[in-house]
Scaffold this motif. Structure first.
Motif, PDB file in Angstrom:
ATOM      1  N   ALA A  57       0.857  -1.195   0.000  1.00 33.17           N
ATOM      2  CA  ALA A  57       0.000   0.000   0.000  1.00 33.17           C
ATOM      3  C   ALA A  57       0.887   1.237   0.000  1.00 33.17           C
ATOM      4  N   LEU A  58       0.507   2.215  -0.793  1.00 34.31           N
ATOM      5  CA  LEU A  58       1.202   3.505  -0.816  1.00 34.31           C
ATOM      6  C   LEU A  58       0.348   4.518  -0.065  1.00 34.31           C
ATOM      7  N   VAL A  59       0.988   5.319   0.770  1.00 37.12           N
ATOM      8  CA  VAL A  59       0.251   6.324   1.551  1.00 37.12           C
ATOM      9  C   VAL A  59       0.832   7.699   1.259  1.00 37.12           C
ATOM     10  N   GLY A  60      -0.020   8.618   0.798  1.00 40.16           N
ATOM     11  CA  GLY A  60       0.435   9.960   0.460  1.00 40.16           C
ATOM     12  C   GLY A  60       0.236  10.934   1.604  1.00 40.16           C
ATOM     13  N   LEU A  61       1.314  11.279   2.306  1.00 37.55           N
ATOM     14  CA  LEU A  61       1.231  12.219   3.425  1.00 37.55           C
ATOM     15  C   LEU A  61       1.883  13.563   3.091  1.00 37.55           C
ATOM     16  N   ASP A  62       2.142  13.794   1.794  1.00 33.25           N
ATOM     17  CA  ASP A  62       2.654  15.103   1.379  1.00 33.25           C
ATOM     18  C   ASP A  62       1.436  16.014   1.164  1.00 33.25           C
ATOM     19  N   VAL A  63       1.110  16.785   2.173  1.00 31.58           N
ATOM     20  CA  VAL A  63      -0.076  17.647   2.111  1.00 31.58           C
ATOM     21  C   VAL A  63       0.274  19.070   1.671  1.00 31.58           C
ATOM     22  N   HIS A  64       1.537  19.331   1.376  1.00 31.43           N
ATOM     23  CA  HIS A  64       1.971  20.687   1.026  1.00 31.43           C
ATOM     24  C   HIS A  64       2.089  20.896  -0.481  1.00 31.43           C
ATOM     25  N   ARG A  65       2.592  19.896  -1.198  1.00 31.34           N
ATOM     26  CA  ARG A  65       2.700  20.028  -2.656  1.00 31.34           C
ATOM     27  C   ARG A  65       1.377  19.598  -3.280  1.00 31.34           C
ATOM     28  N   PRO A  66       0.633  20.505  -3.895  1.00 25.04           N
ATOM     29  CA  PRO A  66      -0.719  20.219  -4.392  1.00 25.04           C
ATOM     30  C   PRO A  66      -0.824  19.008  -5.313  1.00 25.04           C
TER      31      PRO A  66
END
Length: 464
Positions: free
Chosen positions: A132-141
């Motif tokens: 599973a991949l989890v995207g926690l980069d909430v700063h780069r749109p």
């Protein structure tokens, strides 16, 4: 990667091996070539000087003479370069039932972190892991959308949220569902510099997630600056290893690799292109073996596993053993070769191929991709009986005309597929070609590799 360095290293070892006398002029010439090649590949000048001094000392050592001295110097060069590149420390996943691997990825803007997460996810998914991949980069749109697109394209599960702006809350929101996976790859935010805000965010995530590995992603083109960046991240958040990206596009890769070795941060993987399969485990000995033109079969086998699912590997292996590859499997072979980047990209991994003068035509990969697409349309226009017994088409040209009309192709395209099918099956039955890419995952024998090297080293254009 680092082609110029590899070429000079090969010439240097050949110059030493073929010398009748190992005199001062030859030693000076060899050291001069080495000095230029290593500095151009951005290696630390102090490490380069140390290596040169050791070679000069060995060459002038009167206690060693003749053939023994030449062998001694070549081995010394090999051992010292391997040492400079660092120790081999592979990334190890826990295999025990109930144990979950959580890998958190860190890096500054532009390092290629998000695409690397997807590449590694694909790499391990092909090896039987539930990823599973989890995207926690909430700063780069664009980060969540990019990760989701890469995951969907390669049939990997991804957890992203374009609305949530708190990475900790985003993790907690998916934590329950993530229990079903044995490998979690976590993409975090980057910055232009390792500032206090980024360090604080990483520390909070580290405490919340409890990663089993924390990997720093860095581009190869930063060269020796990799040393400073690695140390800063190690001091701030305690990284366990490094992945170096863009190794295919810069001469500074040598600087990045050796800089990481100086900091004692193991390089787990390197990426060598833009495609999803352009990632490989970094093993200093294997890497150097390729630079010296000695091939790297282990990495080639691993790359093949990256483009073929385990279930397909078993099916193809069974058909190979029976000497009966289907038309569908022939197309899979061509598609697999395309996914690897074609022969030009993998030939350095095959002993005897890296030095061959025949160059693969630049448009070969594109033409093969188009050919595979045509062949898939052809199969859809064939009857079940024709797919099972393609020789029926050869016996009755009316069948070829019918299939060509249905697929919207020329009769020559169908004959090309039939020819490829016959060629691969003949290779399988004779054992001369190890059965194509499917069987390559089980390993070539040295004898088969020598036959292949001899065969392809003579041709000017490759045909599949």
């Amino acid at each position: 990667m680092l082609e110029k360095l590899g070429e000079i290293l090969r010439k240097t070892t050949d110059k030493i091996a073929n010398a009748i006398f190992l005199d001062k002029n030859l030693v000076d010439s060899v050291i001069s070539d080495l000095d230029k090649a290593l500095i151009e590949s951005d290696m630390n000048i102090f490490l380069v000087k140390e290596l040169k001094d050791k070679i000069r000392k060995a060459a002038l050592d009167e206690r060693i003479n003749g053939i023994e001295k030449k062998e001694h110097i070549i081995k010394l060069l090999h051992d010292e370069l391997t040492s400079i590149l660092g120790e081999y420390k592979p990334l190890k996943l826990a295999k025990e039932k109930g144990k979950q691997n959580r890998i958190m990825f860190l890096g500054l803007y532009g390092a290629g972190k998000t695409t690397t997460v997807a590449k590694l996810g694909n790499y391990y998914a092909k090896r039987g892991n539930k990823v599973a991949l989890v995207g926690l980069d909430v700063h780069r749109p664009a980060a969540p959308e990019q990760l989701k697109q890469l995951a969907d394209r390669n049939k990997i599960t991804a957890f992203v949220d374009t609305q949530e702006k708190n990475p900790v809350e985003l993790w907690k929101k998916n934590e329950e569902e993530l229990k079903d996976f044995n490998l979690i790859l976590i993409d975090t935010a980057g910055r232009h510099t390792l500032d206090k805000e980024l360090v604080e965010e990483i520390k909070v995530l580290n405490k919340t997630i409890g990663p089993t590995e924390t990997i720093l992603v860095m581009p190869a083109d930063i060269g020796q600056a990799a040393k400073k960046q690695t140390r800063e991240f190690m001091d701030a958040v305690s990284i366990s290893g490094v992945i170096i990206t863009r190794m295919d596009s810069t001469a500074k890769g040598g600087g990045a690799l050796t800089s990481c070795a100086e900091t004692k941060a193991p390089v787990y993987f390197i990426t060598t292109g833009e495609k999803i399969n352009d990632i490989e485990e970094f093993n200093p000995k294997s890497f150097l073996s390729r630079l010296l033109g000695m091939g790297d079969i282990e990495t080639l086998m691993e790359k093949i596993k990256s483009v073929t699912d385990e279930s397909k590997q078993e099916k193809i292996k069974k058909d190979v053993e029976e000497g009966n590859l289907s038309l569908e499997e022939v197309i899979e072979q061509v598609k697999s070769m395309n996914s690897l980047g074609g022969f030009e990209k993998i030939k350095s991994m095959i002993p005897g191929f890296s030095g061959m003068k025949a160059k693969i035509p630049e448009n070969l990969i594109e033409s093969q991709e188009a050919k595979a697409a045509k062949w898939e349309h052809i199969l859809k226009s064939m009857t079940k009986e024709e797919r099972k017994n393609p020789e029926l088409l050869e016996k009755q040209t009316s069948r070829i005309s019918r299939v060509a009309a249905g697929a919207g192709v020329h009769g020559s395209d169908i004959r090309s597929l039939l020819k490829q099918h016959k060629l691969l099956n003949d290779m399988v039955k004779s054992g001369a070609g190890a059965g194509g890419l499917g069987d390559m995952s089980q390993g070539f024998s040295q004898k088969q590799l020598q036959k292949l090297a001899k065969k392809f080293g003579k041709v000017k254009h490759m045909r599949f």
